[in-house]
Design a protein around this motif. Structure first.
Motif, PDB file in Angstrom:
ATOM      1  N   TYR A  10       0.835  -1.190   0.000  1.00  0.00           N
ATOM      2  CA  TYR A  10       0.000   0.000   0.000  1.00  0.00           C
ATOM      3  C   TYR A  10       0.880   1.253   0.000  1.00  0.00           C
ATOM      4  CZ  TYR A  10      -3.747  -3.161   1.531  1.00  0.00           C
ATOM      5  OH  TYR A  10      -4.664  -4.174   1.624  1.00  0.00           O
ATOM      6  N   ILE A  12       1.173   4.984   0.971  1.00  0.00           N
ATOM      7  CA  ILE A  12       0.571   5.860   1.969  1.00  0.00           C
ATOM      8  C   ILE A  12       1.230   7.235   1.879  1.00  0.00           C
ATOM      9  CG2 ILE A  12       0.063   6.197   4.413  1.00  0.00           C
ATOM     10  CD1 ILE A  12      -1.196   3.673   3.251  1.00  0.00           C
ATOM     11  N   GLY A  85      -4.079   5.471   0.782  1.00  0.00           N
ATOM     12  CA  GLY A  85      -4.357   6.000   2.117  1.00  0.00           C
ATOM     13  C   GLY A  85      -3.451   7.174   2.405  1.00  0.00           C
ATOM     14  N   VAL A 120      -9.678   8.269  -0.713  1.00  0.00           N
ATOM     15  CA  VAL A 120      -8.845   7.297  -0.005  1.00  0.00           C
ATOM     16  C   VAL A 120      -9.027   7.482   1.498  1.00  0.00           C
ATOM     17  CG1 VAL A 120      -7.139   7.223  -1.860  1.00  0.00           C
ATOM     18  CG2 VAL A 120      -6.807   8.813   0.055  1.00  0.00           C
ATOM     19  N   SER A 121      -8.804   6.406   2.246  1.00  0.00           N
ATOM     20  CA  SER A 121      -8.895   6.486   3.708  1.00  0.00           C
ATOM     21  C   SER A 121      -7.812   7.428   4.228  1.00  0.00           C
ATOM     22  CB  SER A 121      -8.705   5.099   4.322  1.00  0.00           C
ATOM     23  OG  SER A 121      -9.719   4.213   3.898  1.00  0.00           O
ATOM     24  N   THR A 122      -8.202   8.353   5.102  1.00  0.00           N
ATOM     25  CA  THR A 122      -7.273   9.358   5.616  1.00  0.00           C
ATOM     26  C   THR A 122      -7.436   9.499   7.123  1.00  0.00           C
ATOM     27  OG1 THR A 122      -7.483  10.576   3.524  1.00  0.00           O
ATOM     28  CG2 THR A 122      -6.453  11.728   5.363  1.00  0.00           C
ATOM     29  N   LEU A 173      -5.487   3.134  10.061  1.00  0.00           N
ATOM     30  CA  LEU A 173      -5.500   3.423   8.632  1.00  0.00           C
ATOM     31  C   LEU A 173      -5.495   2.143   7.806  1.00  0.00           C
ATOM     32  CD1 LEU A 173      -5.434   5.520   6.376  1.00  0.00           C
ATOM     33  CD2 LEU A 173      -2.940   5.524   6.540  1.00  0.00           C
ATOM     34  N   HIS A 176      -8.856   0.372   7.653  1.00  0.00           N
ATOM     35  CA  HIS A 176      -9.808   0.995   6.729  1.00  0.00           C
ATOM     36  C   HIS A 176      -9.416   0.760   5.266  1.00  0.00           C
ATOM     37  CE1 HIS A 176     -12.623   3.172   9.355  1.00  0.00           C
ATOM     38  NE2 HIS A 176     -11.618   3.229  10.206  1.00  0.00           N
ATOM     39  N   ILE A 177      -8.117   0.738   4.977  1.00  0.00           N
ATOM     40  CA  ILE A 177      -7.674   0.456   3.607  1.00  0.00           C
ATOM     41  C   ILE A 177      -8.081  -0.952   3.193  1.00  0.00           C
ATOM     42  CG2 ILE A 177      -5.628   0.065   2.163  1.00  0.00           C
ATOM     43  CD1 ILE A 177      -4.280   2.350   3.734  1.00  0.00           C
ATOM     44  N   SER A 180     -11.767  -1.047   2.529  1.00  0.00           N
ATOM     45  CA  SER A 180     -12.096  -0.417   1.246  1.00  0.00           C
ATOM     46  C   SER A 180     -11.720  -1.325   0.083  1.00  0.00           C
ATOM     47  CB  SER A 180     -11.362   0.925   1.113  1.00  0.00           C
ATOM     48  OG  SER A 180     -11.801   1.850   2.081  1.00  0.00           O
TER      49      SER A 180
END
Length: 211
Positions: A10, A12, A85, A120-122, A173, A176-177, A180
């Motif tokens: 991922y 980030i 993210g 995106v998840s933040t 984080l 949540h990623i 998603s």
């Protein structure tokens, strides 16, 4: 019978105003050290963190430390590409850096979305919580509402110096990623049954927001 082993990579982003502690957070998280003498990042820097998420899953985080002076410039679109993210960081002892958070989030959302069109998840990091923060303390009750209004999945008070809540923020984080990513896969292949991660293995974090 061998268990199925899964690896995720991922990208980030770590963004926010100049001097809020982005590099210090990454150094603490990845290398477990802290120095008050980091030079300002020029352009972008990188770091890799490997997590044993559970017994069957390895998560590799490619952390992009984006210079604060890049504020909303054209190059940020290039830096943001393919990220899934982000952390947006502000300094609790400098109110102006919190005032800039909304602009950072709006810039991020305007330049980067997931394949399903969602942001995106933040996670929002209220950094340097070991320093004077009386003014910030008075607004703690408003932070959950602020995060919901601006689309953050959670927020944490952090300190790179004292190693406070950095691991917890990352777990929030990543959780949540992964969620998603699972939603996207299910929407693309609705007829395929995919094994779900054991929810009991997902670390909980009280500051993660549930929508």
């Amino acid at each position: 019978m061998q268990s199925h082993h899964t690896e995720h990579l991922y990208k980030i982003l770590v963004i926010g105003d100049l001097g809020v502690g982005k590099t210090s957070i990454i150094k603490r998280y990845v290398h477990q050290n802290f120095s008050p003498h980091y030079r300002a990042t020029i352009g972008v820097d990188f770091a890799l963190k490997v997590l044993s998420w559970d017994s069957d899953t390895v998560v590799r985080l490619q952390l992009w430390d984006i210079a604060g002076q890049e504020r909303f410039g054209n190059m940020t679109r290039v830096y943001y590409r393919e990220a899934v993210g982000a952390f947006i960081v502000f300094d609790v002892s400098r109110p102006a850096t919190f005032e800039a958070v909304t602009k950072w989030k709006e810039d991020l959302d305007s330049k980067l979305t997931l394949s399903n069109g969602l942001p995106v998840s933040t996670v929002l990091l209220a950094n340097k919580c070991d320093q004077g923060k009386d003014g910030f303390r008075n607004n703690l009750t408003k932070m959950d509402q602020f995060c919901k209004e601006h689309g953050f999945v959670g927020w944490f008070e952090t300190s790179a110096k004292e190693n406070i809540n950095i691991d917890e923020a990352s777990k929030c984080l990543v959780k949540h990623i992964i969620a998603s990513e699972t939603d996207i896969l299910q929407s693309v292949e609705p007829d395929v049954v995919k094994p779900q991660m054991n929810s009991s293995k997902i670390p909980s974090c009280s500051a993660c927001l549930k929508f």
